[in-house]
Design a protein around this motif. Structure first.
Motif, PDB file in Angstrom:
ATOM      1  N   TYR A  77       0.836  -1.201   0.000  1.00 29.73           N
ATOM      2  CA  TYR A  77       0.000   0.000   0.000  1.00 29.73           C
ATOM      3  C   TYR A  77       0.872   1.253   0.000  1.00 29.73           C
ATOM      4  O   TYR A  77       0.622   2.190  -0.757  1.00 29.73           O
ATOM      5  N   ARG A  78       1.896   1.237   0.839  1.00 23.64           N
ATOM      6  CA  ARG A  78       2.790   2.407   0.888  1.00 23.64           C
ATOM      7  C   ARG A  78       3.509   2.589  -0.446  1.00 23.64           C
ATOM      8  O   ARG A  78       3.684   3.721  -0.914  1.00 23.64           O
ATOM      9  N   GLN A  79       3.927   1.479  -1.067  1.00 26.36           N
ATOM     10  CA  GLN A  79       4.596   1.562  -2.359  1.00 26.36           C
ATOM     11  C   GLN A  79       3.633   2.104  -3.413  1.00 26.36           C
ATOM     12  O   GLN A  79       4.000   2.956  -4.213  1.00 26.36           O
ATOM     13  N   GLN A  80       2.393   1.606  -3.396  1.00 30.73           N
ATOM     14  CA  GLN A  80       1.400   2.099  -4.350  1.00 30.73           C
ATOM     15  C   GLN A  80       1.109   3.576  -4.119  1.00 30.73           C
ATOM     16  O   GLN A  80       0.943   4.344  -5.074  1.00 30.73           O
ATOM     17  N   LEU A  81       1.050   3.974  -2.860  1.00 33.46           N
ATOM     18  CA  LEU A  81       0.810   5.384  -2.545  1.00 33.46           C
ATOM     19  C   LEU A  81       1.958   6.247  -3.055  1.00 33.46           C
ATOM     20  O   LEU A  81       1.734   7.305  -3.655  1.00 33.46           O
ATOM     21  N   THR A  82       3.181   5.771  -2.840  1.00 36.00           N
ATOM     22  CA  THR A  82       4.346   6.504  -3.334  1.00 36.00           C
ATOM     23  C   THR A  82       4.318   6.574  -4.860  1.00 36.00           C
ATOM     24  O   THR A  82       4.573   7.634  -5.440  1.00 36.00           O
ATOM     25  N   ASP A  83       4.006   5.442  -5.495  1.00 36.98           N
ATOM     26  CA  ASP A  83       3.926   5.423  -6.953  1.00 36.98           C
ATOM     27  C   ASP A  83       2.828   6.358  -7.448  1.00 36.98           C
ATOM     28  O   ASP A  83       3.011   7.066  -8.439  1.00 36.98           O
ATOM     29  N   ALA A  84       1.696   6.358  -6.762  1.00 37.60           N
ATOM     30  CA  ALA A  84       0.584   7.228  -7.163  1.00 37.60           C
ATOM     31  C   ALA A  84       0.967   8.698  -7.026  1.00 37.60           C
ATOM     32  O   ALA A  84       0.655   9.516  -7.897  1.00 37.60           O
ATOM     33  N   ARG A  85       1.664   9.017  -5.942  1.00 42.68           N
ATOM     34  CA  ARG A  85       2.096  10.414  -5.769  1.00 42.68           C
ATOM     35  C   ARG A  85       3.096  10.801  -6.850  1.00 42.68           C
ATOM     36  O   ARG A  85       3.032  11.912  -7.401  1.00 42.68           O
ATOM     37  N   THR A  86       4.015   9.898  -7.156  1.00 38.28           N
ATOM     38  CA  THR A  86       4.999  10.172  -8.204  1.00 38.28           C
ATOM     39  C   THR A  86       4.299  10.355  -9.541  1.00 38.28           C
ATOM     40  O   THR A  86       4.614  11.279 -10.295  1.00 38.28           O
ATOM     41  N   GLU A  87       3.345   9.478  -9.830  1.00 41.05           N
ATOM     42  CA  GLU A  87       2.593   9.565 -11.076  1.00 41.05           C
ATOM     43  C   GLU A  87       1.789  10.867 -11.138  1.00 41.05           C
ATOM     44  O   GLU A  87       1.729  11.528 -12.170  1.00 41.05           O
ATOM     45  N   ALA A  88       1.184  11.243 -10.012  1.00 47.18           N
ATOM     46  CA  ALA A  88       0.408  12.489  -9.969  1.00 47.18           C
ATOM     47  C   ALA A  88       1.318  13.688 -10.220  1.00 47.18           C
ATOM     48  O   ALA A  88       0.956  14.615 -10.964  1.00 47.18           O
ATOM     49  N   ASN A  89       2.504  13.680  -9.612  1.00 46.45           N
ATOM     50  CA  ASN A  89       3.452  14.777  -9.842  1.00 46.45           C
ATOM     51  C   ASN A  89       3.893  14.822 -11.297  1.00 46.45           C
ATOM     52  O   ASN A  89       4.002  15.900 -11.894  1.00 46.45           O
ATOM     53  N   ARG A  90       4.136  13.638 -11.891  1.00 45.75           N
ATOM     54  CA  ARG A  90       4.549  13.585 -13.290  1.00 45.75           C
ATOM     55  C   ARG A  90       3.431  14.112 -14.187  1.00 45.75           C
ATOM     56  O   ARG A  90       3.678  14.927 -15.079  1.00 45.75           O
ATOM     57  N   ILE A  91       2.210  13.692 -13.924  1.00 45.95           N
ATOM     58  CA  ILE A  91       1.073  14.152 -14.722  1.00 45.95           C
ATOM     59  C   ILE A  91       0.889  15.655 -14.576  1.00 45.95           C
ATOM     60  O   ILE A  91       0.634  16.369 -15.546  1.00 45.95           O
ATOM     61  N   ARG A  92       1.040  16.141 -13.337  1.00 42.24           N
ATOM     62  CA  ARG A  92       0.901  17.571 -13.090  1.00 42.24           C
ATOM     63  C   ARG A  92       1.961  18.360 -13.872  1.00 42.24           C
ATOM     64  O   ARG A  92       1.673  19.381 -14.496  1.00 42.24           O
ATOM     65  N   GLU A  93       3.213  17.857 -13.852  1.00 45.21           N
ATOM     66  CA  GLU A  93       4.280  18.544 -14.576  1.00 45.21           C
ATOM     67  C   GLU A  93       4.040  18.473 -16.085  1.00 45.21           C
ATOM     68  O   GLU A  93       4.277  19.450 -16.799  1.00 45.21           O
ATOM     69  N   GLU A  94       3.567  17.321 -16.568  1.00 42.90           N
ATOM     70  CA  GLU A  94       3.251  17.216 -17.994  1.00 42.90           C
ATOM     71  C   GLU A  94       2.136  18.178 -18.368  1.00 42.90           C
ATOM     72  O   GLU A  94       2.183  18.808 -19.428  1.00 42.90           O
ATOM     73  N   ALA A  95       1.135  18.294 -17.502  1.00 46.76           N
ATOM     74  CA  ALA A  95       0.029  19.216 -17.770  1.00 46.76           C
ATOM     75  C   ALA A  95       0.529  20.656 -17.800  1.00 46.76           C
ATOM     76  O   ALA A  95       0.112  21.446 -18.658  1.00 46.76           O
ATOM     77  N   ARG A  96       1.423  20.995 -16.865  1.00 51.65           N
ATOM     78  CA  ARG A  96       1.987  22.355 -16.869  1.00 51.65           C
ATOM     79  C   ARG A  96       2.762  22.617 -18.156  1.00 51.65           C
ATOM     80  O   ARG A  96       2.629  23.672 -18.784  1.00 51.65           O
ATOM     81  N   ALA A  97       3.603  21.650 -18.534  1.00 52.09           N
ATOM     82  CA  ALA A  97       4.394  21.810 -19.750  1.00 52.09           C
ATOM     83  C   ALA A  97       3.485  21.895 -20.967  1.00 52.09           C
ATOM     84  O   ALA A  97       3.696  22.735 -21.859  1.00 52.09           O
ATOM     85  N   GLU A  98       2.470  21.037 -21.001  1.00 55.59           N
ATOM     86  CA  GLU A  98       1.530  21.058 -22.110  1.00 55.59           C
ATOM     87  C   GLU A  98       0.762  22.375 -22.145  1.00 55.59           C
ATOM     88  O   GLU A  98       0.529  22.949 -23.211  1.00 55.59           O
TER      89      GLU A  98
END
Length: 184
Positions: A77-98
């Motif tokens: 669960y902690r690993q999935q949470l960390t992965d989800a946060r990382t993915e959310a940050n990546r998506i957020r940065e991609e959205a900003r760049a886009e």
């Protein structure tokens, strides 16, 4: 009698010496009871104790397995949470760049469209200016021909002649306006 009574009392009444038959019956009864307890009762107790021990050890093992499973689930669960946060940050940065790219594209399109509209407006203004000059030239020519006809007193009805007079008059007018503009 007294002596026989004393003697009888002495042999039967000694409390420190046990009766052999009583002792033998007691030992045999104890041995039979001990045999029954060892043969039938003790195995039942041992079986019950073994089942309880096995149940307790099985419960402990199940609890340890459940604890290990819970720890693994928590870790996952902690690993999935960390992965989800990382993915959310990546998506957020991609959205900003886009978003920045879209904004830059929109600005470029707006600048291009603005330049195109400005150019079209300039072309239209030049065309209208030329049309106005042509219209003004023909009106001035007609007025000049009419005025010259009135001054000269002769009709300038000949189109070729009137066209030459108008062209010469307008050329003189342009030359004088250019020389006045150069003098300033």
């Amino acid at each position: 009698m007294l002596s026989t009574a004393i003697m009888a009392v002495e042999t039967t009444a000694n409390p420190l010496v046990p009766n052999v038959w009583e002792l033998l019956v007691t030992v045999v009864g104890f041995a039979v009871l001990l045999f029954i307890v060892v043969k039938y009762v003790m195995p039942a107790f041992e079986k019950t104790f073994a089942e309880r021990t096995e149940a307790i050890e099985g419960g402990i093992a199940k609890a340890e397995a459940a604890q290990a499973e819970a720890d693994a689930a928590l870790s996952e669960y902690r690993q999935q949470l960390t992965d989800a946060r990382t993915e959310a940050n990546r998506i957020r940065e991609e959205a900003r760049a886009e978003g920045a790219q879209i904004l830059a594209d929109l600005k470029a399109r707006a600048a291009t469209e603005s330049a195109r509209i400005t150019e079209q407006a300039q072309v239209q203004i030049d065309a209208e200016r030329q049309a106005a000059l042509v219209s003004l030239r023909s009106e001035v020519g007609m007025l000049a021909t009419e005025l010259a006809s009135r001054i000269v007193g002769e009709s300038l009805a000949d189109d070729a002649r009137s066209s030459r007079v108008v062209d010469r008059f307008l050329a003189d007018l342009e030359a004088s306006s250019q020389s006045a503009g150069a003098a300033q």
